[in-house]
Design a protein around this motif. Structure first.
Motif, PDB file in Angstrom:
ATOM      1  N   GLY A 289       0.887  -1.263   0.028  1.00 39.19           N
ATOM      2  CA  GLY A 289       0.128   0.030  -0.044  1.00 39.19           C
ATOM      3  C   GLY A 289       0.780   1.352   0.016  1.00 39.19           C
ATOM      4  O   GLY A 289       2.294   1.594  -0.317  1.00 39.19           O
ATOM      5  N   THR A 290       0.224   2.277   0.256  1.00 38.78           N
ATOM      6  CA  THR A 290       0.957   3.662   0.455  1.00 38.78           C
ATOM      7  C   THR A 290       0.675   4.348   1.574  1.00 38.78           C
ATOM      8  O   THR A 290      -0.330   4.250   2.273  1.00 38.78           O
ATOM      9  CB  THR A 290       0.370   4.522  -0.957  1.00 38.78           C
ATOM     10  N   TYR A 291       1.340   5.296   2.009  1.00 37.39           N
ATOM     11  CA  TYR A 291       1.489   5.863   3.265  1.00 37.39           C
ATOM     12  C   TYR A 291       1.748   7.401   3.198  1.00 37.39           C
ATOM     13  O   TYR A 291       2.438   7.731   2.004  1.00 37.39           O
ATOM     14  CB  TYR A 291       2.443   5.274   4.390  1.00 37.39           C
ATOM     15  N   GLY A 292       1.348   8.228   4.045  1.00 37.89           N
ATOM     16  CA  GLY A 292       1.681   9.598   3.993  1.00 37.89           C
ATOM     17  C   GLY A 292       2.366   9.996   5.350  1.00 37.89           C
ATOM     18  O   GLY A 292       2.363   9.035   6.345  1.00 37.89           O
ATOM     19  N   SER A 293       2.857  11.261   5.307  1.00 39.83           N
ATOM     20  CA  SER A 293       3.489  11.525   6.605  1.00 39.83           C
ATOM     21  C   SER A 293       2.976  12.745   7.463  1.00 39.83           C
ATOM     22  O   SER A 293       2.404  13.551   6.607  1.00 39.83           O
ATOM     23  CB  SER A 293       5.031  11.940   6.259  1.00 39.83           C
ATOM     24  N   LEU A 294       2.574  12.802   8.721  1.00 44.39           N
ATOM     25  CA  LEU A 294       1.910  13.673   9.266  1.00 44.39           C
ATOM     26  C   LEU A 294       2.871  14.079  10.225  1.00 44.39           C
ATOM     27  O   LEU A 294       3.814  13.752  10.742  1.00 44.39           O
ATOM     28  CB  LEU A 294       0.696  12.978  10.163  1.00 44.39           C
ATOM     29  N   ASN A 295       2.858  15.638  10.280  1.00 41.88           N
ATOM     30  CA  ASN A 295       3.576  16.529  10.962  1.00 41.88           C
ATOM     31  C   ASN A 295       2.854  17.551  11.721  1.00 41.88           C
ATOM     32  O   ASN A 295       1.642  17.848  11.198  1.00 41.88           O
ATOM     33  CB  ASN A 295       4.873  17.086  10.304  1.00 41.88           C
ATOM     34  N   CYS A 296       3.234  18.196  12.860  1.00 42.42           N
ATOM     35  CA  CYS A 296       2.315  19.162  13.554  1.00 42.42           C
ATOM     36  C   CYS A 296       2.903  20.562  13.090  1.00 42.42           C
ATOM     37  O   CYS A 296       4.195  20.810  12.944  1.00 42.42           O
ATOM     38  CB  CYS A 296       2.506  18.915  14.964  1.00 42.42           C
ATOM     39  N   ASN A 297       1.771  21.273  12.842  1.00 44.40           N
ATOM     40  CA  ASN A 297       2.270  22.652  12.426  1.00 44.40           C
ATOM     41  C   ASN A 297       1.011  23.580  12.701  1.00 44.40           C
ATOM     42  O   ASN A 297      -0.161  23.063  12.887  1.00 44.40           O
ATOM     43  CB  ASN A 297       2.491  22.726  10.925  1.00 44.40           C
ATOM     44  N   ARG A 298       1.253  24.952  12.666  1.00 46.41           N
ATOM     45  CA  ARG A 298       0.386  25.765  13.114  1.00 46.41           C
ATOM     46  C   ARG A 298      -0.418  25.803  11.707  1.00 46.41           C
ATOM     47  O   ARG A 298      -0.051  26.068  10.547  1.00 46.41           O
ATOM     48  CB  ARG A 298       1.008  27.205  13.318  1.00 46.41           C
ATOM     49  N   VAL A 299      -1.999  26.046  12.046  1.00 42.87           N
ATOM     50  CA  VAL A 299      -2.759  26.262  10.715  1.00 42.87           C
ATOM     51  C   VAL A 299      -3.873  27.349  11.117  1.00 42.87           C
ATOM     52  O   VAL A 299      -4.292  27.429  12.251  1.00 42.87           O
ATOM     53  CB  VAL A 299      -3.661  25.082  10.705  1.00 42.87           C
ATOM     54  N   GLN A 300      -4.251  28.433  10.177  1.00 44.91           N
ATOM     55  CA  GLN A 300      -5.003  29.446  10.708  1.00 44.91           C
ATOM     56  C   GLN A 300      -6.609  28.880  10.367  1.00 44.91           C
ATOM     57  O   GLN A 300      -6.547  28.233   9.293  1.00 44.91           O
ATOM     58  CB  GLN A 300      -4.765  30.408   9.664  1.00 44.91           C
ATOM     59  N   GLN A 301      -7.250  29.201  11.491  1.00 47.54           N
ATOM     60  CA  GLN A 301      -8.539  29.000  11.169  1.00 47.54           C
ATOM     61  C   GLN A 301      -9.297  29.730  10.702  1.00 47.54           C
ATOM     62  O   GLN A 301      -9.104  30.910  10.133  1.00 47.54           O
ATOM     63  CB  GLN A 301      -9.037  28.718  12.925  1.00 47.54           C
ATOM     64  N   ASP A 302     -10.808  29.468  10.349  1.00 50.19           N
ATOM     65  CA  ASP A 302     -11.597  30.089   9.691  1.00 50.19           C
ATOM     66  C   ASP A 302     -11.912  31.677  10.454  1.00 50.19           C
ATOM     67  O   ASP A 302     -12.302  32.625   9.760  1.00 50.19           O
ATOM     68  CB  ASP A 302     -13.122  29.716   9.526  1.00 50.19           C
ATOM     69  N   ASP A 303     -11.872  31.810  11.757  1.00 49.00           N
ATOM     70  CA  ASP A 303     -11.962  33.075  12.263  1.00 49.00           C
ATOM     71  C   ASP A 303     -10.643  33.657  12.547  1.00 49.00           C
ATOM     72  O   ASP A 303     -10.380  34.748  13.193  1.00 49.00           O
ATOM     73  CB  ASP A 303     -12.614  32.635  13.609  1.00 49.00           C
ATOM     74  N   ASN A 304      -9.597  33.233  11.729  1.00 46.75           N
ATOM     75  CA  ASN A 304      -8.335  34.039  11.639  1.00 46.75           C
ATOM     76  C   ASN A 304      -7.481  33.625  12.923  1.00 46.75           C
ATOM     77  O   ASN A 304      -6.402  34.264  13.049  1.00 46.75           O
ATOM     78  CB  ASN A 304      -8.456  35.291  11.447  1.00 46.75           C
ATOM     79  N   SER A 305      -7.928  32.643  13.834  1.00 47.57           N
ATOM     80  CA  SER A 305      -7.089  32.314  14.756  1.00 47.57           C
ATOM     81  C   SER A 305      -6.166  31.294  14.258  1.00 47.57           C
ATOM     82  O   SER A 305      -6.249  30.812  13.284  1.00 47.57           O
ATOM     83  CB  SER A 305      -7.846  31.839  16.169  1.00 47.57           C
ATOM     84  N   TRP A 306      -5.230  30.854  15.281  1.00 47.85           N
ATOM     85  CA  TRP A 306      -4.310  29.823  14.905  1.00 47.85           C
ATOM     86  C   TRP A 306      -4.303  28.732  15.783  1.00 47.85           C
ATOM     87  O   TRP A 306      -4.771  28.812  17.110  1.00 47.85           O
ATOM     88  CB  TRP A 306      -2.841  30.429  14.894  1.00 47.85           C
ATOM     89  N   ALA A 307      -4.158  27.433  15.372  1.00 45.82           N
ATOM     90  CA  ALA A 307      -4.181  26.281  16.167  1.00 45.82           C
ATOM     91  C   ALA A 307      -3.119  25.282  15.649  1.00 45.82           C
ATOM     92  O   ALA A 307      -2.996  25.462  14.328  1.00 45.82           O
ATOM     93  CB  ALA A 307      -5.582  25.584  16.194  1.00 45.82           C
ATOM     94  N   LEU A 308      -2.536  24.490  16.325  1.00 45.87           N
ATOM     95  CA  LEU A 308      -1.532  23.210  15.993  1.00 45.87           C
ATOM     96  C   LEU A 308      -2.462  22.283  15.337  1.00 45.87           C
ATOM     97  O   LEU A 308      -3.473  21.577  16.210  1.00 45.87           O
ATOM     98  CB  LEU A 308      -0.857  22.952  17.066  1.00 45.87           C
ATOM     99  N   GLU A 309      -2.070  21.602  14.153  1.00 47.53           N
ATOM    100  CA  GLU A 309      -2.958  20.558  13.620  1.00 47.53           C
ATOM    101  C   GLU A 309      -2.034  19.675  12.985  1.00 47.53           C
ATOM    102  O   GLU A 309      -0.635  20.199  12.560  1.00 47.53           O
ATOM    103  CB  GLU A 309      -4.090  20.929  12.479  1.00 47.53           C
ATOM    104  N   TRP A 310      -2.357  18.386  12.898  1.00 44.68           N
ATOM    105  CA  TRP A 310      -1.512  17.313  12.089  1.00 44.68           C
ATOM    106  C   TRP A 310      -1.700  17.880  10.748  1.00 44.68           C
ATOM    107  O   TRP A 310      -2.957  17.614   9.948  1.00 44.68           O
ATOM    108  CB  TRP A 310      -1.909  15.903  12.345  1.00 44.68           C
TER     109      TRP A 310
END
Length: 409
Positions: A146-167
């Motif tokens: 099969g195939t795999y992907g790699s997940l890393n933690c990084n900041r992502v801007q939310q719809d309300d323009n705030s920031w959160a850490l997501e995979w």
């Protein structure tokens, strides 16, 4: 007590069935939340899987009246399966092993999680033949690819323009191969076997429509028919020039033509959060990057420039040039596939071994995780101590010791 071939065929069982593996419902998933301690870690997620019954060893065997009973049959190798993740078949604990574990869980099978090849398995099968007939004696397994992907933690801007850490999906996609415990058995043309089973696969190799299955023969081995030879060849991967088909090799990153780096204004320390030690470049070329205290005698060896910086979806990529010795951080090419290889510096050039992905905490925090672009491994250290090497870990340091502070000086 020996189990007869006919009893096994009737039950649809094999000698060594693989048990189901539990599904991990707590594993990181794309878009899931993570914390600053996860910035220096990396996890696989399975994108696709395929399970295919595969015969690894096979021998046609003819049993006549008076020759029934226990026989030990030496089979021939039909095909070889080698455990691999990406281009690496030297599986150690870390990202590759975790990938295989998640692949097994996703299909409900216990699979090999370490370096292994079916060609290293014994090809001898001991079996109790209680009826005369033409048998296919086999060893086989469920090949999982099969195939795999790699997940890393990084900041992502939310719809309300705030920031959160997501995979998020980082670099390091690839394919994997593994297999379940080998099963062995014997099957006849007239046996009723479960469709899609390893035994059914062996029965197709028996070539039940051929004369070999029908004529009177002396007891013992039956030469492979033309169909068996064709099926065997079809299962074997075609070798490439200079490379074993079963042992893919990882190509060495090649430096492109050297050119001057464009560096951002200002230098940075890459420091252990809340503690005085930070990355310090070596004075001697053969040494590695180590944790060092900053003093007036540091000679800028603890200062780093971010050069040739690019940004894609909030993720930075840069070369790390040291102010003190003028070299760029790198994983030496000969150590690229080595778990815990020490980070070094070398003359700066266009080379993916000198490129690093930088994952950042939410704005206002200086915490980062650092990943080598070519190897996909995260940077970290074994213990907090003066002189401790910065090393690469395929899955990062799960205790958070791969999270650093990037602070301007």
């Amino acid at each position: 007590m020996a189990v007869t071939a006919t009893a096994v065929a009737a039950m649809g069982l094999a000698a060594s069935p693989a048990a189901a593996a539990p599904t991990d419902t707590t594993a990181p998933r794309p878009g899931g939340t993570c914390t600053a301690a996860d910035l220096g870690t990396r996890h696989p997620y399975i994108k696709s899987t395929e399970v295919s019954p595969t015969i690894t060893h096979f021998k046609g065997w003819y049993v006549t009246e008076g020759t029934t009973g226990n026989h030990t049959v030496t089979t021939s190798t039909q095909t070889t399966i080698t455990v691999s993740v990406g281009l690496n078949n030297n599986i150690e604990a870390g990202f590759a092993s975790e990938t295989l574990g998640k692949a097994g869980a996703s299909v409900g099978l216990n699979v090999k999680l370490e370096s292994s090849s079916t060609s290293s398995e014994s090809n001898s099968v001991a079996w109790n033949f209680n009826q005369p007939g033409y048998y296919g004696v086999y060893k086989g397994t469920k090949k999982v690819t099969g195939t795999y992907g790699s997940l890393n933690c990084n900041r992502v801007q939310q719809d309300d323009n705030s920031w959160a850490l997501e995979w998020i999906e980082g670099p390091g996609n690839g394919s994997f191969t593994t297999y379940t415990t080998l099963e062995e058995g014997a099957v006849r043309c007239q046996d009723q076997v479960p469709a899609g089973s390893i035994m059914a696969k062996a029965q197709t190799l028996l070539d039940c429509g051929s004369a070999a299955a029908k004529v009177t023969r002396p007891a013992g081995a039956v030469a492979p028919t033309e169909k068996q030879k064709q099926d065997r060849d079809a299962q074997r991967p075609a070798p490439t020039a200079g490379t074993s088909a079963e042992q893919p090799t990882k190509t060495t990153a090649t430096g492109r033509n050297a050119r001057a780096l464009t560096c951002k204004p200002g230098a940075y320390k890459i420091a252990v959060p809340g503690k005085p030690l930070s990355w310090g470049a070596p004075v001697l070329a053969a040494d590695g990057v180590r944790l060092r205290p900053s003093t007036i005698f540091s000679a800028h060896l603890d200062h780093w420039f971010l050069c040739n910086v690019t940004e894609n979806n909030g993720v930075l990529e840069a070369s790390l040039k040291n102010w003190g010795n003028g070299g760029c951080a790198t994983i030496p090419a000969q150590n690229a596939s080595t778990e815990r290889a020490a980070l070094q510096t070398a003359p700066c050039k266009e080379d993916d071994l000198q490129r690093f992905t930088i994952y950042r905490d939410v704005p206002g925090s200086s915490k980062i995780g650092v990943q080598n672009k070519y190897t996909g491994s995260m940077m970290g250290h074994d213990r907090y101590a003066d002189g401790e090497f910065i090393r690469q870990y395929s899955g990062g340091r799960q205790d958070g010791t791969g999270t650093y502070d990037l602070t301007g000086v």
